[in-house]
Motif scaffolding. Structure first.
Motif, PDB file in Angstrom:
ATOM      1  N   ASP A 180      17.841 -53.771  -2.003  1.00  0.00           N
ATOM      2  CA  ASP A 180      18.819 -53.118  -1.134  1.00  0.00           C
ATOM      3  C   ASP A 180      19.397 -51.828  -1.705  1.00  0.00           C
ATOM      4  O   ASP A 180      20.218 -51.176  -1.057  1.00  0.00           O
ATOM      5  CB  ASP A 180      19.974 -54.090  -0.829  1.00  0.00           C
ATOM      6  N   GLY A 181      19.022 -51.474  -2.936  1.00  0.00           N
ATOM      7  CA  GLY A 181      19.568 -50.253  -3.519  1.00  0.00           C
ATOM      8  C   GLY A 181      19.606 -50.316  -5.034  1.00  0.00           C
ATOM      9  O   GLY A 181      18.790 -50.985  -5.664  1.00  0.00           O
ATOM     10  N   ILE A 182      20.595 -49.624  -5.615  1.00  0.00           N
ATOM     11  CA  ILE A 182      20.771 -49.662  -7.070  1.00  0.00           C
ATOM     12  C   ILE A 182      22.186 -50.133  -7.395  1.00  0.00           C
ATOM     13  O   ILE A 182      23.102 -50.017  -6.574  1.00  0.00           O
ATOM     14  CB  ILE A 182      20.508 -48.285  -7.733  1.00  0.00           C
ATOM     15  N   TRP A 183      22.340 -50.639  -8.619  1.00  0.00           N
ATOM     16  CA  TRP A 183      23.638 -51.122  -9.080  1.00  0.00           C
ATOM     17  C   TRP A 183      23.745 -50.853 -10.574  1.00  0.00           C
ATOM     18  O   TRP A 183      22.839 -51.232 -11.332  1.00  0.00           O
ATOM     19  CB  TRP A 183      23.802 -52.613  -8.807  1.00  0.00           C
ATOM     20  N   VAL A 184      24.814 -50.181 -10.981  1.00  0.00           N
ATOM     21  CA  VAL A 184      25.040 -49.936 -12.403  1.00  0.00           C
ATOM     22  C   VAL A 184      25.616 -51.211 -12.997  1.00  0.00           C
ATOM     23  O   VAL A 184      26.765 -51.589 -12.712  1.00  0.00           O
ATOM     24  CB  VAL A 184      25.981 -48.732 -12.619  1.00  0.00           C
ATOM     25  N   LEU A 185      24.846 -51.878 -13.829  1.00  0.00           N
ATOM     26  CA  LEU A 185      25.230 -53.185 -14.357  1.00  0.00           C
ATOM     27  C   LEU A 185      26.383 -53.081 -15.349  1.00  0.00           C
ATOM     28  O   LEU A 185      27.128 -54.053 -15.538  1.00  0.00           O
ATOM     29  CB  LEU A 185      24.029 -53.833 -15.043  1.00  0.00           C
ATOM     30  N   THR A 186      26.530 -51.936 -16.002  1.00  0.00           N
ATOM     31  CA  THR A 186      27.556 -51.765 -17.028  1.00  0.00           C
ATOM     32  C   THR A 186      28.798 -51.061 -16.486  1.00  0.00           C
ATOM     33  O   THR A 186      29.557 -50.464 -17.241  1.00  0.00           O
ATOM     34  CB  THR A 186      26.966 -50.997 -18.223  1.00  0.00           C
ATOM     35  N   ALA A 187      29.002 -51.142 -15.179  1.00  0.00           N
ATOM     36  CA  ALA A 187      30.222 -50.620 -14.544  1.00  0.00           C
ATOM     37  C   ALA A 187      30.685 -51.626 -13.507  1.00  0.00           C
ATOM     38  O   ALA A 187      29.901 -52.055 -12.654  1.00  0.00           O
ATOM     39  CB  ALA A 187      29.966 -49.257 -13.893  1.00  0.00           C
ATOM     40  N   SER A 188      31.941 -52.009 -13.564  1.00  0.00           N
ATOM     41  CA  SER A 188      32.428 -53.054 -12.668  1.00  0.00           C
ATOM     42  C   SER A 188      32.390 -52.638 -11.208  1.00  0.00           C
ATOM     43  O   SER A 188      32.337 -53.494 -10.319  1.00  0.00           O
ATOM     44  CB  SER A 188      33.849 -53.471 -13.067  1.00  0.00           C
ATOM     45  N   ASP A 189      32.412 -51.328 -10.927  1.00  0.00           N
ATOM     46  CA  ASP A 189      32.298 -50.857  -9.542  1.00  0.00           C
ATOM     47  C   ASP A 189      30.858 -50.526  -9.179  1.00  0.00           C
ATOM     48  O   ASP A 189      30.596 -49.945  -8.120  1.00  0.00           O
ATOM     49  CB  ASP A 189      33.195 -49.645  -9.303  1.00  0.00           C
ATOM     50  N   GLY A 190      29.923 -50.899 -10.053  1.00  0.00           N
ATOM     51  CA  GLY A 190      28.522 -50.617  -9.790  1.00  0.00           C
ATOM     52  C   GLY A 190      28.156 -49.157  -9.903  1.00  0.00           C
ATOM     53  O   GLY A 190      27.040 -48.764  -9.543  1.00  0.00           O
ATOM     54  N   GLY A 191      29.097 -48.362 -10.419  1.00  0.00           N
ATOM     55  CA  GLY A 191      28.855 -46.930 -10.543  1.00  0.00           C
ATOM     56  C   GLY A 191      29.367 -46.114  -9.378  1.00  0.00           C
ATOM     57  O   GLY A 191      29.098 -44.907  -9.306  1.00  0.00           O
ATOM     58  N   ALA A 192      30.140 -46.733  -8.482  1.00  0.00           N
ATOM     59  CA  ALA A 192      30.592 -46.029  -7.285  1.00  0.00           C
ATOM     60  C   ALA A 192      31.372 -44.758  -7.604  1.00  0.00           C
ATOM     61  O   ALA A 192      31.217 -43.735  -6.936  1.00  0.00           O
ATOM     62  CB  ALA A 192      31.444 -46.964  -6.421  1.00  0.00           C
ATOM     63  N   SER A 193      32.208 -44.804  -8.648  1.00  0.00           N
ATOM     64  CA  SER A 193      33.037 -43.638  -8.959  1.00  0.00           C
ATOM     65  C   SER A 193      32.204 -42.415  -9.300  1.00  0.00           C
ATOM     66  O   SER A 193      32.602 -41.278  -9.008  1.00  0.00           O
ATOM     67  CB  SER A 193      33.976 -43.956 -10.126  1.00  0.00           C
ATOM     68  N   GLY A 194      31.031 -42.622  -9.899  1.00  0.00           N
ATOM     69  CA  GLY A 194      30.172 -41.497 -10.237  1.00  0.00           C
ATOM     70  C   GLY A 194      29.126 -41.189  -9.193  1.00  0.00           C
ATOM     71  O   GLY A 194      28.655 -40.053  -9.093  1.00  0.00           O
ATOM     72  N   LEU A 195      28.750 -42.181  -8.376  1.00  0.00           N
ATOM     73  CA  LEU A 195      27.642 -42.021  -7.444  1.00  0.00           C
ATOM     74  C   LEU A 195      28.053 -41.585  -6.047  1.00  0.00           C
ATOM     75  O   LEU A 195      27.352 -40.787  -5.411  1.00  0.00           O
ATOM     76  CB  LEU A 195      26.853 -43.332  -7.356  1.00  0.00           C
ATOM     77  N   VAL A 196      29.159 -42.104  -5.544  1.00  0.00           N
ATOM     78  CA  VAL A 196      29.567 -41.766  -4.187  1.00  0.00           C
ATOM     79  C   VAL A 196      29.733 -40.260  -4.006  1.00  0.00           C
ATOM     80  O   VAL A 196      29.290 -39.705  -2.986  1.00  0.00           O
ATOM     81  CB  VAL A 196      30.837 -42.538  -3.790  1.00  0.00           C
ATOM     82  N   PRO A 197      30.354 -39.529  -4.970  1.00  0.00           N
ATOM     83  CA  PRO A 197      30.417 -38.076  -4.790  1.00  0.00           C
ATOM     84  C   PRO A 197      29.059 -37.395  -4.743  1.00  0.00           C
ATOM     85  O   PRO A 197      28.959 -36.248  -4.272  1.00  0.00           O
ATOM     86  CB  PRO A 197      31.190 -37.628  -6.050  1.00  0.00           C
ATOM     87  N   LEU A 198      28.008 -38.079  -5.189  1.00  0.00           N
ATOM     88  CA  LEU A 198      26.652 -37.524  -5.162  1.00  0.00           C
ATOM     89  C   LEU A 198      25.861 -38.059  -3.964  1.00  0.00           C
ATOM     90  O   LEU A 198      24.647 -37.846  -3.867  1.00  0.00           O
ATOM     91  CB  LEU A 198      25.921 -37.861  -6.457  1.00  0.00           C
ATOM     92  N   GLY A 199      26.546 -38.765  -3.061  1.00  0.00           N
ATOM     93  CA  GLY A 199      25.894 -39.231  -1.832  1.00  0.00           C
ATOM     94  C   GLY A 199      25.180 -40.543  -1.951  1.00  0.00           C
ATOM     95  O   GLY A 199      24.385 -40.899  -1.059  1.00  0.00           O
ATOM     96  N   VAL A 200      25.442 -41.300  -3.007  1.00  0.00           N
ATOM     97  CA  VAL A 200      24.790 -42.598  -3.198  1.00  0.00           C
ATOM     98  C   VAL A 200      25.851 -43.689  -3.252  1.00  0.00           C
ATOM     99  O   VAL A 200      26.821 -43.587  -4.024  1.00  0.00           O
ATOM    100  CB  VAL A 200      23.962 -42.617  -4.502  1.00  0.00           C
ATOM    101  N   THR A 201      25.682 -44.712  -2.464  1.00  0.00           N
ATOM    102  CA  THR A 201      26.572 -45.861  -2.485  1.00  0.00           C
ATOM    103  C   THR A 201      25.865 -47.033  -3.153  1.00  0.00           C
ATOM    104  O   THR A 201      24.850 -47.524  -2.624  1.00  0.00           O
ATOM    105  CB  THR A 201      27.005 -46.276  -1.070  1.00  0.00           C
ATOM    106  N   PRO A 202      26.344 -47.462  -4.315  1.00  0.00           N
ATOM    107  CA  PRO A 202      25.671 -48.586  -4.984  1.00  0.00           C
ATOM    108  C   PRO A 202      25.851 -49.877  -4.203  1.00  0.00           C
ATOM    109  O   PRO A 202      26.863 -50.085  -3.532  1.00  0.00           O
ATOM    110  CB  PRO A 202      26.363 -48.643  -6.345  1.00  0.00           C
ATOM    111  N   VAL A 203      24.848 -50.746  -4.311  1.00  0.00           N
ATOM    112  CA  VAL A 203      24.842 -52.013  -3.608  1.00  0.00           C
ATOM    113  C   VAL A 203      24.762 -53.138  -4.632  1.00  0.00           C
ATOM    114  O   VAL A 203      23.870 -53.131  -5.486  1.00  0.00           O
ATOM    115  CB  VAL A 203      23.638 -52.111  -2.642  1.00  0.00           C
ATOM    116  N   PRO A 204      25.685 -54.112  -4.589  1.00  0.00           N
ATOM    117  CA  PRO A 204      25.660 -55.189  -5.586  1.00  0.00           C
ATOM    118  C   PRO A 204      24.329 -55.927  -5.619  1.00  0.00           C
ATOM    119  O   PRO A 204      23.651 -56.059  -4.584  1.00  0.00           O
ATOM    120  CB  PRO A 204      26.797 -56.116  -5.148  1.00  0.00           C
ATOM    121  N   VAL A 205      23.966 -56.394  -6.798  1.00  0.00           N
ATOM    122  CA  VAL A 205      22.765 -57.204  -6.944  1.00  0.00           C
ATOM    123  C   VAL A 205      22.938 -58.474  -6.107  1.00  0.00           C
ATOM    124  O   VAL A 205      23.923 -59.208  -6.296  1.00  0.00           O
ATOM    125  CB  VAL A 205      22.530 -57.562  -8.420  1.00  0.00           C
TER     126      VAL A 205
END
Length: 276
Positions: free
Chosen positions: A250-275
């Protein structure tokens, strides 16, 4: 009989097993962030990280590397990576990279951040903060690229472009990111610059640690007599950022960030999806 090479792709169950070590790695680095300041020793930071990981039910996976007995690598100023914690006292204005990993139930997390300690010469600290920000920005651009890439080496090209957009920096080519799973370091390598060839396919089950290492000068490095600490050959400052990232159906998820990396990815147009 020829032994079959292990797959670089994890099953959905294995991806779920990697969530906990990722979060515990994040917890250790969060504790270090809260404590790091001028006047503290790198050894004190190491003790904080180890206590956090063990209290969370994990094992510091750096200690499982033959010949290494510490929880962190703490690299200061011209040290790129693998700085050994000890009696060194951090000073105002230092640029400090902190790398940590946790193993839980045989699965691994790996992550790093860089920070510039307050105080010291204003011109120097401003330059160091720019280096730190440039490297973090490249990390997030590389992770965002993973969400859409067809092959893994596309990530390195995006990282290189993100670094070059902000000025003249050195991208350390002798060191790369890596796959991660049952071992902290697995195939495939994750380059931080353009290389020939496409690399493996980006598809569900791929888990990689993306980690740009950038310098204010040369791309060349040397290893200290301790056989661990890697520093720039010209004495220029270095920065290192890293996250472990899972690709799933369903997408990608940053395992070492509790928000899945949303804080860094959403401004770049990517919404992480939980595993799942």
């Amino acid at each position: 009989m020829r032994r079959r090479k292990p797959s670089i792709y994890k099953s959905p169950e294995e991806l779920r097993a990697m969530v906990r070590p990722g979060l515990l790695t994040e917890s250790a680095l969060t504790a270090v962030r809260a404590a790091i300041r001028p006047g503290i020793t790198t050894g004190e930071l190491d003790a904080i990280a180890e206590r956090t990981i063990r209290d969370g039910g994990g094992v510091p996976n750096f200690q499982l590397v033959p010949g290494y007995r510490h929880t962190l690598c703490v690299s200061v100023n011209d040290e790129v990576v693998h700085g050994i914690p000890g009696d060194r006292v951090l000073a105002a204005g230092d640029i400090v990279s902190v790398d940590a990993g946790a193993e839980v139930d045989g699965w691994n997390g790996d992550s790093a951040f860089t920070t510039v300690l307050p105080g010291g010469d204003a011109t120097l600290t401003t330059a160091r903060q720019t280096l730190c920000d440039t490297t973090e920005r490249a990390l997030w651009h590389g992770i965002a690229a993973l969400a859409h890439a067809r092959s893994l080496n596309e990530v390195g090209a995006v990282i290189e472009d993100a670094i070059d957009e902000t000025g003249a920096w050195g991208i350390v080519e002798d060191l790369t990111g890596h796959g991660i799973g049952r071992s902290m370091h697995e195939d495939p390598p994750v380059f931080n610059h353009r290389v020939r060839g496409a690399g493996p396919a980006v598809k569900p089950g791929l888990v990689v640690a993306i980690e740009p290492m950038v310098t204010a000068g040369t791309i060349d490095s040397s290893t200290d007599d301790d056989e661990w600490t890697i520093r720039t050959l010209d004495g220029s400052d270095a920065a290192h950022w890293e996250h472990s990232v899972a690709v799933h159906a369903d997408g990608i998820w940053v395992l070492t960030a509790s928000d899945g990396g949303a804080s860094g990815l959403v401004p770049l147009g990517v919404t992480p999806v939980p595993v799942p």
